[in-house]
Write a protein that holds these residues in place. Structure first.
Motif, PDB file in Angstrom:
ATOM      1  N   ASP A 476      79.781  66.444  48.429  1.00  0.00           N
ATOM      2  CA  ASP A 476      80.098  67.408  49.479  1.00  0.00           C
ATOM      3  C   ASP A 476      79.723  68.831  49.106  1.00  0.00           C
ATOM      4  O   ASP A 476      79.968  69.757  49.874  1.00  0.00           O
ATOM      5  N   VAL A 477      79.127  69.036  47.931  1.00  0.00           N
ATOM      6  CA  VAL A 477      78.877  70.379  47.417  1.00  0.00           C
ATOM      7  C   VAL A 477      77.510  70.894  47.857  1.00  0.00           C
ATOM      8  O   VAL A 477      76.505  70.184  47.800  1.00  0.00           O
ATOM      9  N   THR A 478      77.483  72.143  48.299  1.00  0.00           N
ATOM     10  CA  THR A 478      76.234  72.816  48.670  1.00  0.00           C
ATOM     11  C   THR A 478      76.149  74.142  47.931  1.00  0.00           C
ATOM     12  O   THR A 478      77.154  74.679  47.462  1.00  0.00           O
ATOM     13  N   LEU A 494      76.480  81.045  45.282  1.00  0.00           N
ATOM     14  CA  LEU A 494      77.778  80.453  45.593  1.00  0.00           C
ATOM     15  C   LEU A 494      77.667  78.938  45.643  1.00  0.00           C
ATOM     16  O   LEU A 494      76.674  78.389  46.123  1.00  0.00           O
ATOM     17  N   LEU A 495      78.712  78.277  45.163  1.00  0.00           N
ATOM     18  CA  LEU A 495      78.840  76.834  45.282  1.00  0.00           C
ATOM     19  C   LEU A 495      80.016  76.558  46.210  1.00  0.00           C
ATOM     20  O   LEU A 495      81.108  77.111  46.015  1.00  0.00           O
ATOM     21  N   ARG A 496      79.812  75.730  47.217  1.00  0.00           N
ATOM     22  CA  ARG A 496      80.852  75.460  48.220  1.00  0.00           C
ATOM     23  C   ARG A 496      81.150  73.975  48.305  1.00  0.00           C
ATOM     24  O   ARG A 496      80.242  73.145  48.236  1.00  0.00           O
ATOM     25  N   GLN A 497      82.447  73.664  48.497  1.00  0.00           N
ATOM     26  CA  GLN A 497      82.872  72.298  48.775  1.00  0.00           C
ATOM     27  C   GLN A 497      83.039  72.121  50.275  1.00  0.00           C
ATOM     28  O   GLN A 497      83.679  72.942  50.934  1.00  0.00           O
ATOM     29  N   GLY A 498      82.487  71.052  50.812  1.00  0.00           N
ATOM     30  CA  GLY A 498      82.628  70.788  52.238  1.00  0.00           C
ATOM     31  C   GLY A 498      83.850  69.969  52.580  1.00  0.00           C
ATOM     32  O   GLY A 498      84.181  69.798  53.751  1.00  0.00           O
ATOM     33  N   GLY A 500      87.925  68.244  50.898  1.00  0.00           N
ATOM     34  CA  GLY A 500      89.032  68.490  49.977  1.00  0.00           C
ATOM     35  C   GLY A 500      89.636  69.867  50.158  1.00  0.00           C
ATOM     36  O   GLY A 500      89.938  70.295  51.279  1.00  0.00           O
ATOM     37  N   LEU A 501      89.803  70.592  49.048  1.00  0.00           N
ATOM     38  CA  LEU A 501      90.389  71.928  49.103  1.00  0.00           C
ATOM     39  C   LEU A 501      89.367  72.986  49.494  1.00  0.00           C
ATOM     40  O   LEU A 501      89.702  74.163  49.618  1.00  0.00           O
ATOM     41  N   ARG A 502      88.116  72.596  49.671  1.00  0.00           N
ATOM     42  CA  ARG A 502      87.053  73.460  50.220  1.00  0.00           C
ATOM     43  C   ARG A 502      86.938  74.786  49.469  1.00  0.00           C
ATOM     44  O   ARG A 502      86.831  75.856  50.068  1.00  0.00           O
ATOM     45  N   ARG A 503      86.938  74.682  48.159  1.00  0.00           N
ATOM     46  CA  ARG A 503      86.820  75.886  47.344  1.00  0.00           C
ATOM     47  C   ARG A 503      85.392  76.438  47.394  1.00  0.00           C
ATOM     48  O   ARG A 503      84.425  75.704  47.639  1.00  0.00           O
ATOM     49  N   THR A 504      85.283  77.728  47.106  1.00  0.00           N
ATOM     50  CA  THR A 504      83.998  78.400  46.896  1.00  0.00           C
ATOM     51  C   THR A 504      84.073  79.106  45.553  1.00  0.00           C
ATOM     52  O   THR A 504      85.082  79.744  45.239  1.00  0.00           O
ATOM     53  N   THR A 505      83.018  78.979  44.744  1.00  0.00           N
ATOM     54  CA  THR A 505      83.015  79.627  43.439  1.00  0.00           C
ATOM     55  C   THR A 505      81.707  80.361  43.209  1.00  0.00           C
ATOM     56  O   THR A 505      80.652  79.934  43.704  1.00  0.00           O
ATOM     57  N   LEU A 506      81.785  81.464  42.497  1.00  0.00           N
ATOM     58  CA  LEU A 506      80.619  82.287  42.189  1.00  0.00           C
ATOM     59  C   LEU A 506      79.991  81.784  40.895  1.00  0.00           C
ATOM     60  O   LEU A 506      80.680  81.581  39.895  1.00  0.00           O
ATOM     61  N   LEU A 507      78.657  81.600  40.903  1.00  0.00           N
ATOM     62  CA  LEU A 507      77.945  81.078  39.747  1.00  0.00           C
ATOM     63  C   LEU A 507      77.117  82.160  39.070  1.00  0.00           C
ATOM     64  O   LEU A 507      76.490  82.992  39.739  1.00  0.00           O
ATOM     65  N   SER A 508      77.109  82.121  37.753  1.00  0.00           N
ATOM     66  CA  SER A 508      76.137  82.913  37.001  1.00  0.00           C
ATOM     67  C   SER A 508      74.796  82.192  37.053  1.00  0.00           C
ATOM     68  O   SER A 508      74.710  81.015  37.460  1.00  0.00           O
ATOM     69  N   THR A 509      73.742  82.871  36.635  1.00  0.00           N
ATOM     70  CA  THR A 509      72.422  82.256  36.656  1.00  0.00           C
ATOM     71  C   THR A 509      72.381  81.004  35.797  1.00  0.00           C
ATOM     72  O   THR A 509      71.841  79.957  36.212  1.00  0.00           O
ATOM     73  N   GLU A 510      72.964  81.075  34.598  1.00  0.00           N
ATOM     74  CA  GLU A 510      72.917  79.914  33.707  1.00  0.00           C
ATOM     75  C   GLU A 510      73.774  78.764  34.224  1.00  0.00           C
ATOM     76  O   GLU A 510      73.408  77.590  34.097  1.00  0.00           O
ATOM     77  N   LEU A 511      74.928  79.088  34.855  1.00  0.00           N
ATOM     78  CA  LEU A 511      75.758  78.014  35.399  1.00  0.00           C
ATOM     79  C   LEU A 511      75.073  77.369  36.599  1.00  0.00           C
ATOM     80  O   LEU A 511      75.147  76.148  36.787  1.00  0.00           O
TER      81      LEU A 511
END
Length: 563
Positions: A476-478, A494-498, A500-511
């Motif tokens: 479900d992740v985009t 940004l990584l988003r869950q479509g 469940g808890l539908r979290r959004t998290t900020l990614l560094s370049t390496e992550l």
């Protein structure tokens, strides 16, 4: 020990034959969640679930069919004729309905017209689709959607049904908080469960689907009388026989107990505790005693002390590995400049050592908004002068503790299991306190998603590390990338869950690079090593920081163990 079958001003449950006849009549009418939805239509059904009765009343105006008569009586609190009600419920009859405490003579009737009856309680259908413990989803009366488990729930009439301020020992029915807790509860088979502050029994109904035995407590004898009535009325659907909640029966499936908070279960242990406690923060008004407050919502203690006491005390009644889930309010303090402190400052202080805690803030209100919400809840705004005095009491009470806001949300506590053998860790899960704020809609029921998070944590904690594990991106992740026009690289990833808890998290370049390459082919060690070489980062800090962030993505469900 009291069996709560005949408590004054509450439905009686001391005549199983009458309750069986009533249940048969209601089932024959199709007085179910789906039946009422079909009768009213989608728009009026949805309005009724919000306690807006006018659309349903307009739909049923002039209708004399039996199902409409019962819906008018117990959902809309409209007077009906005895003749119409007798036709709708022929098996139980009018005398029995009155004896059970479900109807009473209307106060007024048209001159020369037929005698009218009115509802003495709210009696509405309740149900949820499916029977699997992990998928039990509650659904209230009038909400469209198929229900496979059909029950009926009696409670006191609400302020929208009967004018006037609610009685102080009001027994709340199917409220939004009840549904929220039912949806958030992890549904796995357990031996012993506790429903602390059962009210009319909503959580108890769900616990009986996956708990061998359940203890239900309340400070109100009237509430326990409503609960017993609801158990008796729904006994066949709940798989209960009368002996299953008879206090004289040893090892009965259900035990109803009168008392405050944990007093009725002192010294006992449970695998699962659920509680929708009287968490509302309510000041004492002028000359008011604790007995004058509303037992269904006001704990009688200053501030958020009732929630604090439960968080501190619940681990004492949890069996090893046991879980407690509850709803609660907490006060958010302010700094010297008048700005709010972190919302999690107080909840973190409550957690006993060695207990895992997870707080999820779903809403935060200002003191004024909070006062308005709960004064309206009990129809305390009808008297303008009394409303103003009560509103002022709320603001002064919050100001006395330097409160800038009031949070609401889920609380989950877990007690560690003992070491399985010498030399093993005391628990297979972390005892850290986790606090997160989720203010947007999440997928319901939330219980399976909370359980999945705990399972992933346990999977991580059961290993010394995950360096040699292979991970994959959840389905479900985009990913979203944002950059200014003409920029060579994105400024935000940004990584988003479509789901469940539908979290959004900020990614560094390496992550972001790690996630892009996570297809189950390479281990965590191999991927981090490749990124370190690509970015020319051979320092240990790079690998350790990236590894920690990968663990967080795995815990939150953005990444999963590869199959």
């Amino acid at each position: 020990m009291t069996d709560f079958a005949a408590i004054p001003d509450a439905p009686r449950s001391d005549n199983p034959a009458l309750l069986h006849a009533l249940a048969a009549d209601l089932a024959a009418l199709d007085y179910t969640v789906d039946g009422v939805a079909r009768l009213l239509g989608a728009e009026a059904s949805e309005a009724l679930s919000r306690d807006q009765w006018v659309p349903a009343s307009l739909v049923l105006r002039g209708s004399h069919e039996p199902l409409a008569t019962v819906a008018k009586l117990w959902l809309l609190a409209e007077d009906v004729t005895g003749e119409a009600l007798a036709r709708a419920l022929p098996g139980v009859g009018l005398d029995a309905l009155a004896a059970l405490g479900l109807v009473e003579p209307a106060e007024t009737a048209a001159a020369g017209g037929p005698a009218l009856l009115r509802a003495a309680v709210d009696l509405r259908p309740y149900g949820w689709p499916g029977d699997t413990p992990d998928g039990a989803t509650p659904d209230g009366a009038g909400t469209p959607g198929r229900a496979d488990t059909n029950l009926w729930v009696a409670s006191d009439l609400g302020a929208h049904q009967r004018p006037g301020v609610l009685r102080h020992d009001h027994v709340l029915g199917i409220g939004q908080a009840s549904l929220t807790l039912a949806q958030a509860t992890i549904r796995r088979p357990v031996a012993r469960a506790l429903d602390l502050g059962t009210g009319c029994g909503i959580q108890l109904f769900h616990l009986l689907q996956h708990a061998a035995t359940v203890v239900a407590t309340d400070i109100s004898a009237r509430a326990l009388a409503f609960t017993r009535f609801n158990l008796m009325l729904n006994a066949p659907a709940l798989g209960l026989a009368p002996k299953d909640f008879d206090p004289a029966t040893k090892d009965a499936r259900v035990s109803l107990r009168l008392g405050s908070l944990l007093d009725p279960v002192a010294g006992e242990c449970f695998d699962l505790v659920v509680s929708n406690p009287p968490f509302v923060i309510t000041p004492r008004h002028r000359g008011e005693q604790s007995a004058d407050q509303f037992t269904y919502r006001d704990g009688g203690l200053a501030g958020d002390a009732i929630v604090e006491n439960l968080v501190r005390g619940l681990p004492a009644v949890l069996a090893p590995g046991g879980t407690a889930q509850m709803l609660g309010n907490w006060e958010v303090g302010q700094d010297d400049a008048g700005g709010p402190l972190g919302w999690d400052a107080r909840p973190r202080q409550w957690v006993p050592d060695g207990v895992q805690a997870w707080f999820i803030q779903r809403e935060q209100l200002s003191p004024g908004s909070y006062a308005e919400t709960w004064l309206q809840d009990a129809s305390q705004g009808r008297d303008r002068e009394a409303y103003a005095l009560a509103y002022g009491d709320y603001l002064r009470d919050f100001a006395s503790r330097n409160v800038a806001g009031i949070g609401f949300g889920y609380i989950l506590l877990r007690k560690p299991e003992p070491a399985a053998q010498a030399g093993m860790p005391a628990s297979n899960f972390s005892t850290d306190t986790r606090c997160e704020e989720i203010l947007y809609p999440i997928e319901q029921p939330a219980g399976p998603h909370l359980a999945a998070t705990l399972d992933r944590e346990a999977w991580i904690d059961a290993r010394a590390d995950i360096w040699d594990e292979r991970l994959d991106v959840a389905g479900d992740v985009t990913e979203e990338r944002h950059q200014k026009p003409g920029a060579e690289h994105p400024g935000v990833i940004l990584l988003r869950q479509g789901a469940g808890l539908r979290r959004t998290t900020l990614l560094s370049t390496e992550l972001a690079g790690f996630v892009s390459a996570s297809d189950g082919g390479l281990t965590v060690r191999q991927l981090i090593g490749a990124l370190a070489a690509l970015l020319e980062r051979d320092d240990a800090d790079f690998a350790d920081v990236l590894y920690g962030r990968v663990c967080n993505l795995l815990r939150d469900g953005f990444l999963l163990p590869a199959e």
